[in-house]
Design a protein around this motif. Structure first.
Motif, PDB file in Angstrom:
ATOM      1  N   ASP A 121      43.922   9.254  16.694  1.00 58.54           N
ATOM      2  CA  ASP A 121      41.948   9.719  16.919  1.00 58.54           C
ATOM      3  C   ASP A 121      41.177   9.704  18.325  1.00 58.54           C
ATOM      4  O   ASP A 121      40.185  10.469  18.354  1.00 58.54           O
ATOM      5  CB  ASP A 121      41.512   8.201  16.417  1.00 58.54           C
ATOM      6  CG  ASP A 121      41.789   7.763  14.799  1.00 58.54           C
ATOM      7  OD1 ASP A 121      42.111   8.963  14.013  1.00 58.54           O
ATOM      8  OD2 ASP A 121      41.524   7.486  14.570  1.00 58.54           O
TER       9      ASP A 121
ATOM     10  N   ALA B 261      34.673   8.025  24.235  1.00 60.52           N
ATOM     11  CA  ALA B 261      34.176   7.641  22.812  1.00 60.52           C
ATOM     12  C   ALA B 261      32.617   8.058  22.395  1.00 60.52           C
ATOM     13  O   ALA B 261      32.330   8.710  22.026  1.00 60.52           O
ATOM     14  CB  ALA B 261      34.403   5.872  22.551  1.00 60.52           C
TER      15      ALA B 261
ATOM     16  N   SER C  62      41.205  -2.511  20.793  1.00 63.69           N
ATOM     17  CA  SER C  62      40.901  -2.651  19.263  1.00 63.69           C
ATOM     18  C   SER C  62      39.173  -3.605  19.490  1.00 63.69           C
ATOM     19  O   SER C  62      38.759  -2.874  18.300  1.00 63.69           O
ATOM     20  CB  SER C  62      41.882  -2.882  18.951  1.00 63.69           C
ATOM     21  OG  SER C  62      42.117  -4.383  18.814  1.00 63.69           O
TER      22      SER C  62
ATOM     23  N   ASP D  56      36.460  -0.611  19.927  1.00 62.59           N
ATOM     24  CA  ASP D  56      35.768   0.318  19.318  1.00 62.59           C
ATOM     25  C   ASP D  56      35.779  -0.529  18.181  1.00 62.59           C
ATOM     26  O   ASP D  56      34.605   0.053  17.312  1.00 62.59           O
ATOM     27  CB  ASP D  56      37.341   0.412  18.426  1.00 62.59           C
ATOM     28  CG  ASP D  56      37.761   0.938  17.678  1.00 62.59           C
ATOM     29  OD1 ASP D  56      37.196   2.307  17.884  1.00 62.59           O
ATOM     30  OD2 ASP D  56      37.921   1.003  16.993  1.00 62.59           O
ATOM     31  N   ARG D  57      36.194  -1.933  17.316  1.00 57.00           N
ATOM     32  CA  ARG D  57      35.116  -2.546  16.635  1.00 57.00           C
ATOM     33  C   ARG D  57      33.919  -2.829  16.297  1.00 57.00           C
ATOM     34  O   ARG D  57      32.828  -2.354  16.004  1.00 57.00           O
ATOM     35  CB  ARG D  57      35.525  -3.835  15.683  1.00 57.00           C
ATOM     36  CG  ARG D  57      35.744  -4.546  14.693  1.00 57.00           C
ATOM     37  CD  ARG D  57      36.512  -5.256  14.854  1.00 57.00           C
ATOM     38  NE  ARG D  57      36.764  -6.306  15.792  1.00 57.00           N
ATOM     39  CZ  ARG D  57      37.988  -6.720  16.293  1.00 57.00           C
ATOM     40  NH1 ARG D  57      39.328  -6.057  15.990  1.00 57.00           N
ATOM     41  NH2 ARG D  57      38.044  -7.308  16.737  1.00 57.00           N
ATOM     42  N   GLU D  58      33.403  -3.354  18.131  1.00 59.49           N
ATOM     43  CA  GLU D  58      31.811  -3.097  18.041  1.00 59.49           C
ATOM     44  C   GLU D  58      31.051  -1.698  18.420  1.00 59.49           C
ATOM     45  O   GLU D  58      29.786  -2.134  17.861  1.00 59.49           O
ATOM     46  CB  GLU D  58      32.344  -3.892  19.646  1.00 59.49           C
ATOM     47  CG  GLU D  58      32.313  -5.414  19.724  1.00 59.49           C
ATOM     48  CD  GLU D  58      31.522  -6.646  20.787  1.00 59.49           C
ATOM     49  OE1 GLU D  58      30.711  -6.242  20.535  1.00 59.49           O
ATOM     50  OE2 GLU D  58      32.652  -7.001  21.321  1.00 59.49           O
ATOM     51  N   LEU D  59      31.648  -0.790  18.706  1.00 57.63           N
ATOM     52  CA  LEU D  59      31.134   0.520  19.409  1.00 57.63           C
ATOM     53  C   LEU D  59      30.825   1.159  17.608  1.00 57.63           C
ATOM     54  O   LEU D  59      30.410   1.451  17.279  1.00 57.63           O
ATOM     55  CB  LEU D  59      32.088   1.028  19.514  1.00 57.63           C
ATOM     56  CG  LEU D  59      31.648   1.335  21.020  1.00 57.63           C
ATOM     57  CD1 LEU D  59      32.796   2.467  21.644  1.00 57.63           C
ATOM     58  CD2 LEU D  59      30.395   1.523  21.143  1.00 57.63           C
ATOM     59  N   LYS D  60      32.010   0.852  16.114  1.00 57.47           N
ATOM     60  CA  LYS D  60      31.883   1.016  15.284  1.00 57.47           C
ATOM     61  C   LYS D  60      30.280   0.459  14.257  1.00 57.47           C
ATOM     62  O   LYS D  60      30.263   1.373  13.698  1.00 57.47           O
ATOM     63  CB  LYS D  60      33.233   1.161  14.571  1.00 57.47           C
ATOM     64  CG  LYS D  60      33.804   2.660  14.559  1.00 57.47           C
ATOM     65  CD  LYS D  60      35.097   2.007  14.102  1.00 57.47           C
ATOM     66  CE  LYS D  60      36.261   3.273  14.080  1.00 57.47           C
ATOM     67  NZ  LYS D  60      37.654   2.910  13.420  1.00 57.47           N
ATOM     68  N   SER D  61      30.490  -1.014  14.418  1.00 58.97           N
ATOM     69  CA  SER D  61      29.389  -1.610  13.613  1.00 58.97           C
ATOM     70  C   SER D  61      27.862  -0.921  14.231  1.00 58.97           C
ATOM     71  O   SER D  61      27.298  -1.125  13.103  1.00 58.97           O
ATOM     72  CB  SER D  61      29.539  -2.984  14.208  1.00 58.97           C
ATOM     73  OG  SER D  61      28.612  -3.694  13.956  1.00 58.97           O
TER      74      SER D  61
ATOM     75  N   ARG E 185      27.175   1.883  15.366  1.00 56.00           N
ATOM     76  CA  ARG E 185      26.963   2.903  15.450  1.00 56.00           C
ATOM     77  C   ARG E 185      26.238   2.781  13.472  1.00 56.00           C
ATOM     78  O   ARG E 185      25.537   3.816  11.975  1.00 56.00           O
ATOM     79  CB  ARG E 185      28.200   4.439  15.282  1.00 56.00           C
ATOM     80  CG  ARG E 185      28.285   4.217  15.988  1.00 56.00           C
ATOM     81  CD  ARG E 185      30.102   5.104  16.561  1.00 56.00           C
ATOM     82  NE  ARG E 185      29.735   6.348  15.685  1.00 56.00           N
ATOM     83  CZ  ARG E 185      31.026   6.808  14.625  1.00 56.00           C
ATOM     84  NH1 ARG E 185      32.282   6.737  15.520  1.00 56.00           N
ATOM     85  NH2 ARG E 185      30.804   8.201  14.776  1.00 56.00           N
ATOM     86  N   ARG E 186      27.583   2.067  12.505  1.00 54.30           N
ATOM     87  CA  ARG E 186      26.637   1.746  11.666  1.00 54.30           C
ATOM     88  C   ARG E 186      25.836   1.507  11.205  1.00 54.30           C
ATOM     89  O   ARG E 186      25.423   1.815  10.554  1.00 54.30           O
ATOM     90  CB  ARG E 186      27.691   0.561  10.584  1.00 54.30           C
ATOM     91  CG  ARG E 186      29.242   1.248  10.357  1.00 54.30           C
ATOM     92  CD  ARG E 186      30.256   0.038   9.394  1.00 54.30           C
ATOM     93  NE  ARG E 186      31.279   0.702   9.378  1.00 54.30           N
ATOM     94  CZ  ARG E 186      31.949   0.024  10.416  1.00 54.30           C
ATOM     95  NH1 ARG E 186      32.195  -1.623  11.418  1.00 54.30           N
ATOM     96  NH2 ARG E 186      33.497   0.060  10.124  1.00 54.30           N
TER      97      ARG E 186
END
Length: 378
Positions: A91, A267, A292, A295-300, A302-303
């Motif tokens: 990724d 990212a 990881s 990455d999880r916090e960034l995705k949160s 972003r959503r």
């Protein structure tokens, strides 16, 4: 001399017996052992065997076709025991500390320079153990190695291998490793501590202890045509004999500030209009976390931004809210928020709790464009 002749005679009989059993992967493992064991007493034979093993086991060769086997499955559930990524994809490019990156590069260089090693009577590293906290990039490193070497990645499905009938767990493990030996691949044994615990652990029953013996035998016989990668989050649980079997043990630390900054730059580049500014701020805010976790916090966030139809930049400050740490860390974070131009002094005060006077004094003497605050050894 008679002793050497007797050894050669016994080894040839053993080779014939294994060959007649119809297990090509065991023949290859035995030939690898001979190529190493006879370097002193029969160097010409050892060199010839090494050349044969290097040239013959390719995917296009008859020997390779003979060693093709059906993907191993559990006899009870019929579940596949391996996941195969024929062409591993990443990724994002991994970001590692200097020592970890150097070790991974060396593993690739050994495989690509195998002829030079063999001329010197050496082999590339066959087995490597990755240790470190969850989320620091161990699995990603195995996938990166497979991609760089242009080899398929085989991943042991530990849940499938651990049969409810414990006597079959060892059989499943042998099937997986025997299958992988027939391929030019990278095999990843994740969560190694689940099947390689200390044999003096009184809480473990005999069958699980016997798994360690099976694994030791398999590691010792691993062919140099493949690369066995094992990973664990709990190295202290491993049997000491397992540690000694690996050619290389590599510890993955939590990312330091430079690694976090490089990761955030990569990212955020396609997502933020203030990539450099936010990377500087979040490097401080997210220090001490694994890749990881970051990455999880960034995705949160972003959503959240996507659901509201708003720019991501408007929500990245959410990654700063609630971050504790020492007083100096909070001051450094507040100063960076202002210096990077993402928040006003008032807003930085509200997010971090640092007095505006302190922020003003810190930003007045802080050089621009540098990541401020305490560093972390990684």
């Amino acid at each position: 001399m008679a002793t050497a002749d007797n050894k050669l005679e016994k080894d040839m009989v053993h080779l014939a017996r294994v060959a007649l059993s119809g297990r090509p992967q065991d023949v290859m493992a035995l030939l690898h052992r001979f190529a190493k064991g006879y370097r002193d007493n029969a160097p010409d034979m050892a060199t010839a065997l090494a050349l044969l093993l290097r040239e013959s086991p390719t995917r296009a060769s008859p020997l390779r076709r003979q060693t093709e086997a059906v993907l191993p499955v559990d006899i009870d559930t019929r579940f596949h025991l391996l996941r195969i990524e024929e062409h591993p994809a990443l990724d994002h490019e991994p970001v590692y500390s200097g020592s970890v990156k150097a070790a991974l590069d060396a593993l690739v260089a050994e495989r690509k320079g195998i002829e030079s090693l063999q001329k010197a009577g050496l082999e590339p590293s066959r087995t490597v153990l990755f240790t470190g906290a969850p989320g620091v990039g161990k699995t990603l490193a195995a996938r990166w190695l497979a991609r760089e070497l242009n080899r398929p990645l085989l991943i042991l499905d530990l849940a499938a291998v651990m049969s409810s009938y414990l006597g079959r767990t060892g059989t499943n493990l042998r099937h997986v490793l025997d299958y992988a030996k027939t391929l030019d691949c990278v095999l990843l044994l994740d969560e190694l501590d689940a099947i390689a615990k200390r044999r003096d652990d009184r809480g473990e029953i005999g069958e699980l202890k016997r798994l360690v013996t099976v694994l030791i035998q398999q590691i010792d016989d691993w062919p140099s045509t493949g690369l066995l990668v094992s990973a664990t989050n709990h190295p202290d649980l491993l049997d000491p004999a397992i540690w000694r079997r690996f050619d290389l043990a590599l510890e993955f630390p939590l990312p330091d500030r430079d690694a976090i900054h490089a990761y955030l730059m990569s990212a955020l580049a396609p997502l933020s209009t203030q990539t450099e500014s936010w990377a500087r701020v979040l490097t401080i805010a997210l220090e001490g976390q694994s890749f990881s976790d970051i990455d999880r916090e960034l995705k949160s966030v972003r959503r959240k931004a996507a659901l509201l139809g708003e720019p991501l930049d408007d929500h990245l400050v959410g990654l700063v809210n609630g971050k504790s740490g020492s007083k100096n860390d909070r001051i450094a974070l507040a100063a960076e928020l202002v210096s990077a131009g993402v928040l006003s002094q008032r807003a930085a005060h509200e997010v971090t709790g640092v007095a505006r006077e302190t922020i003003r004094a810190r930003t007045a003497k802080k050089p621009s464009g540098k990541i401020s605050g305490r560093g972390r050894d990684g």
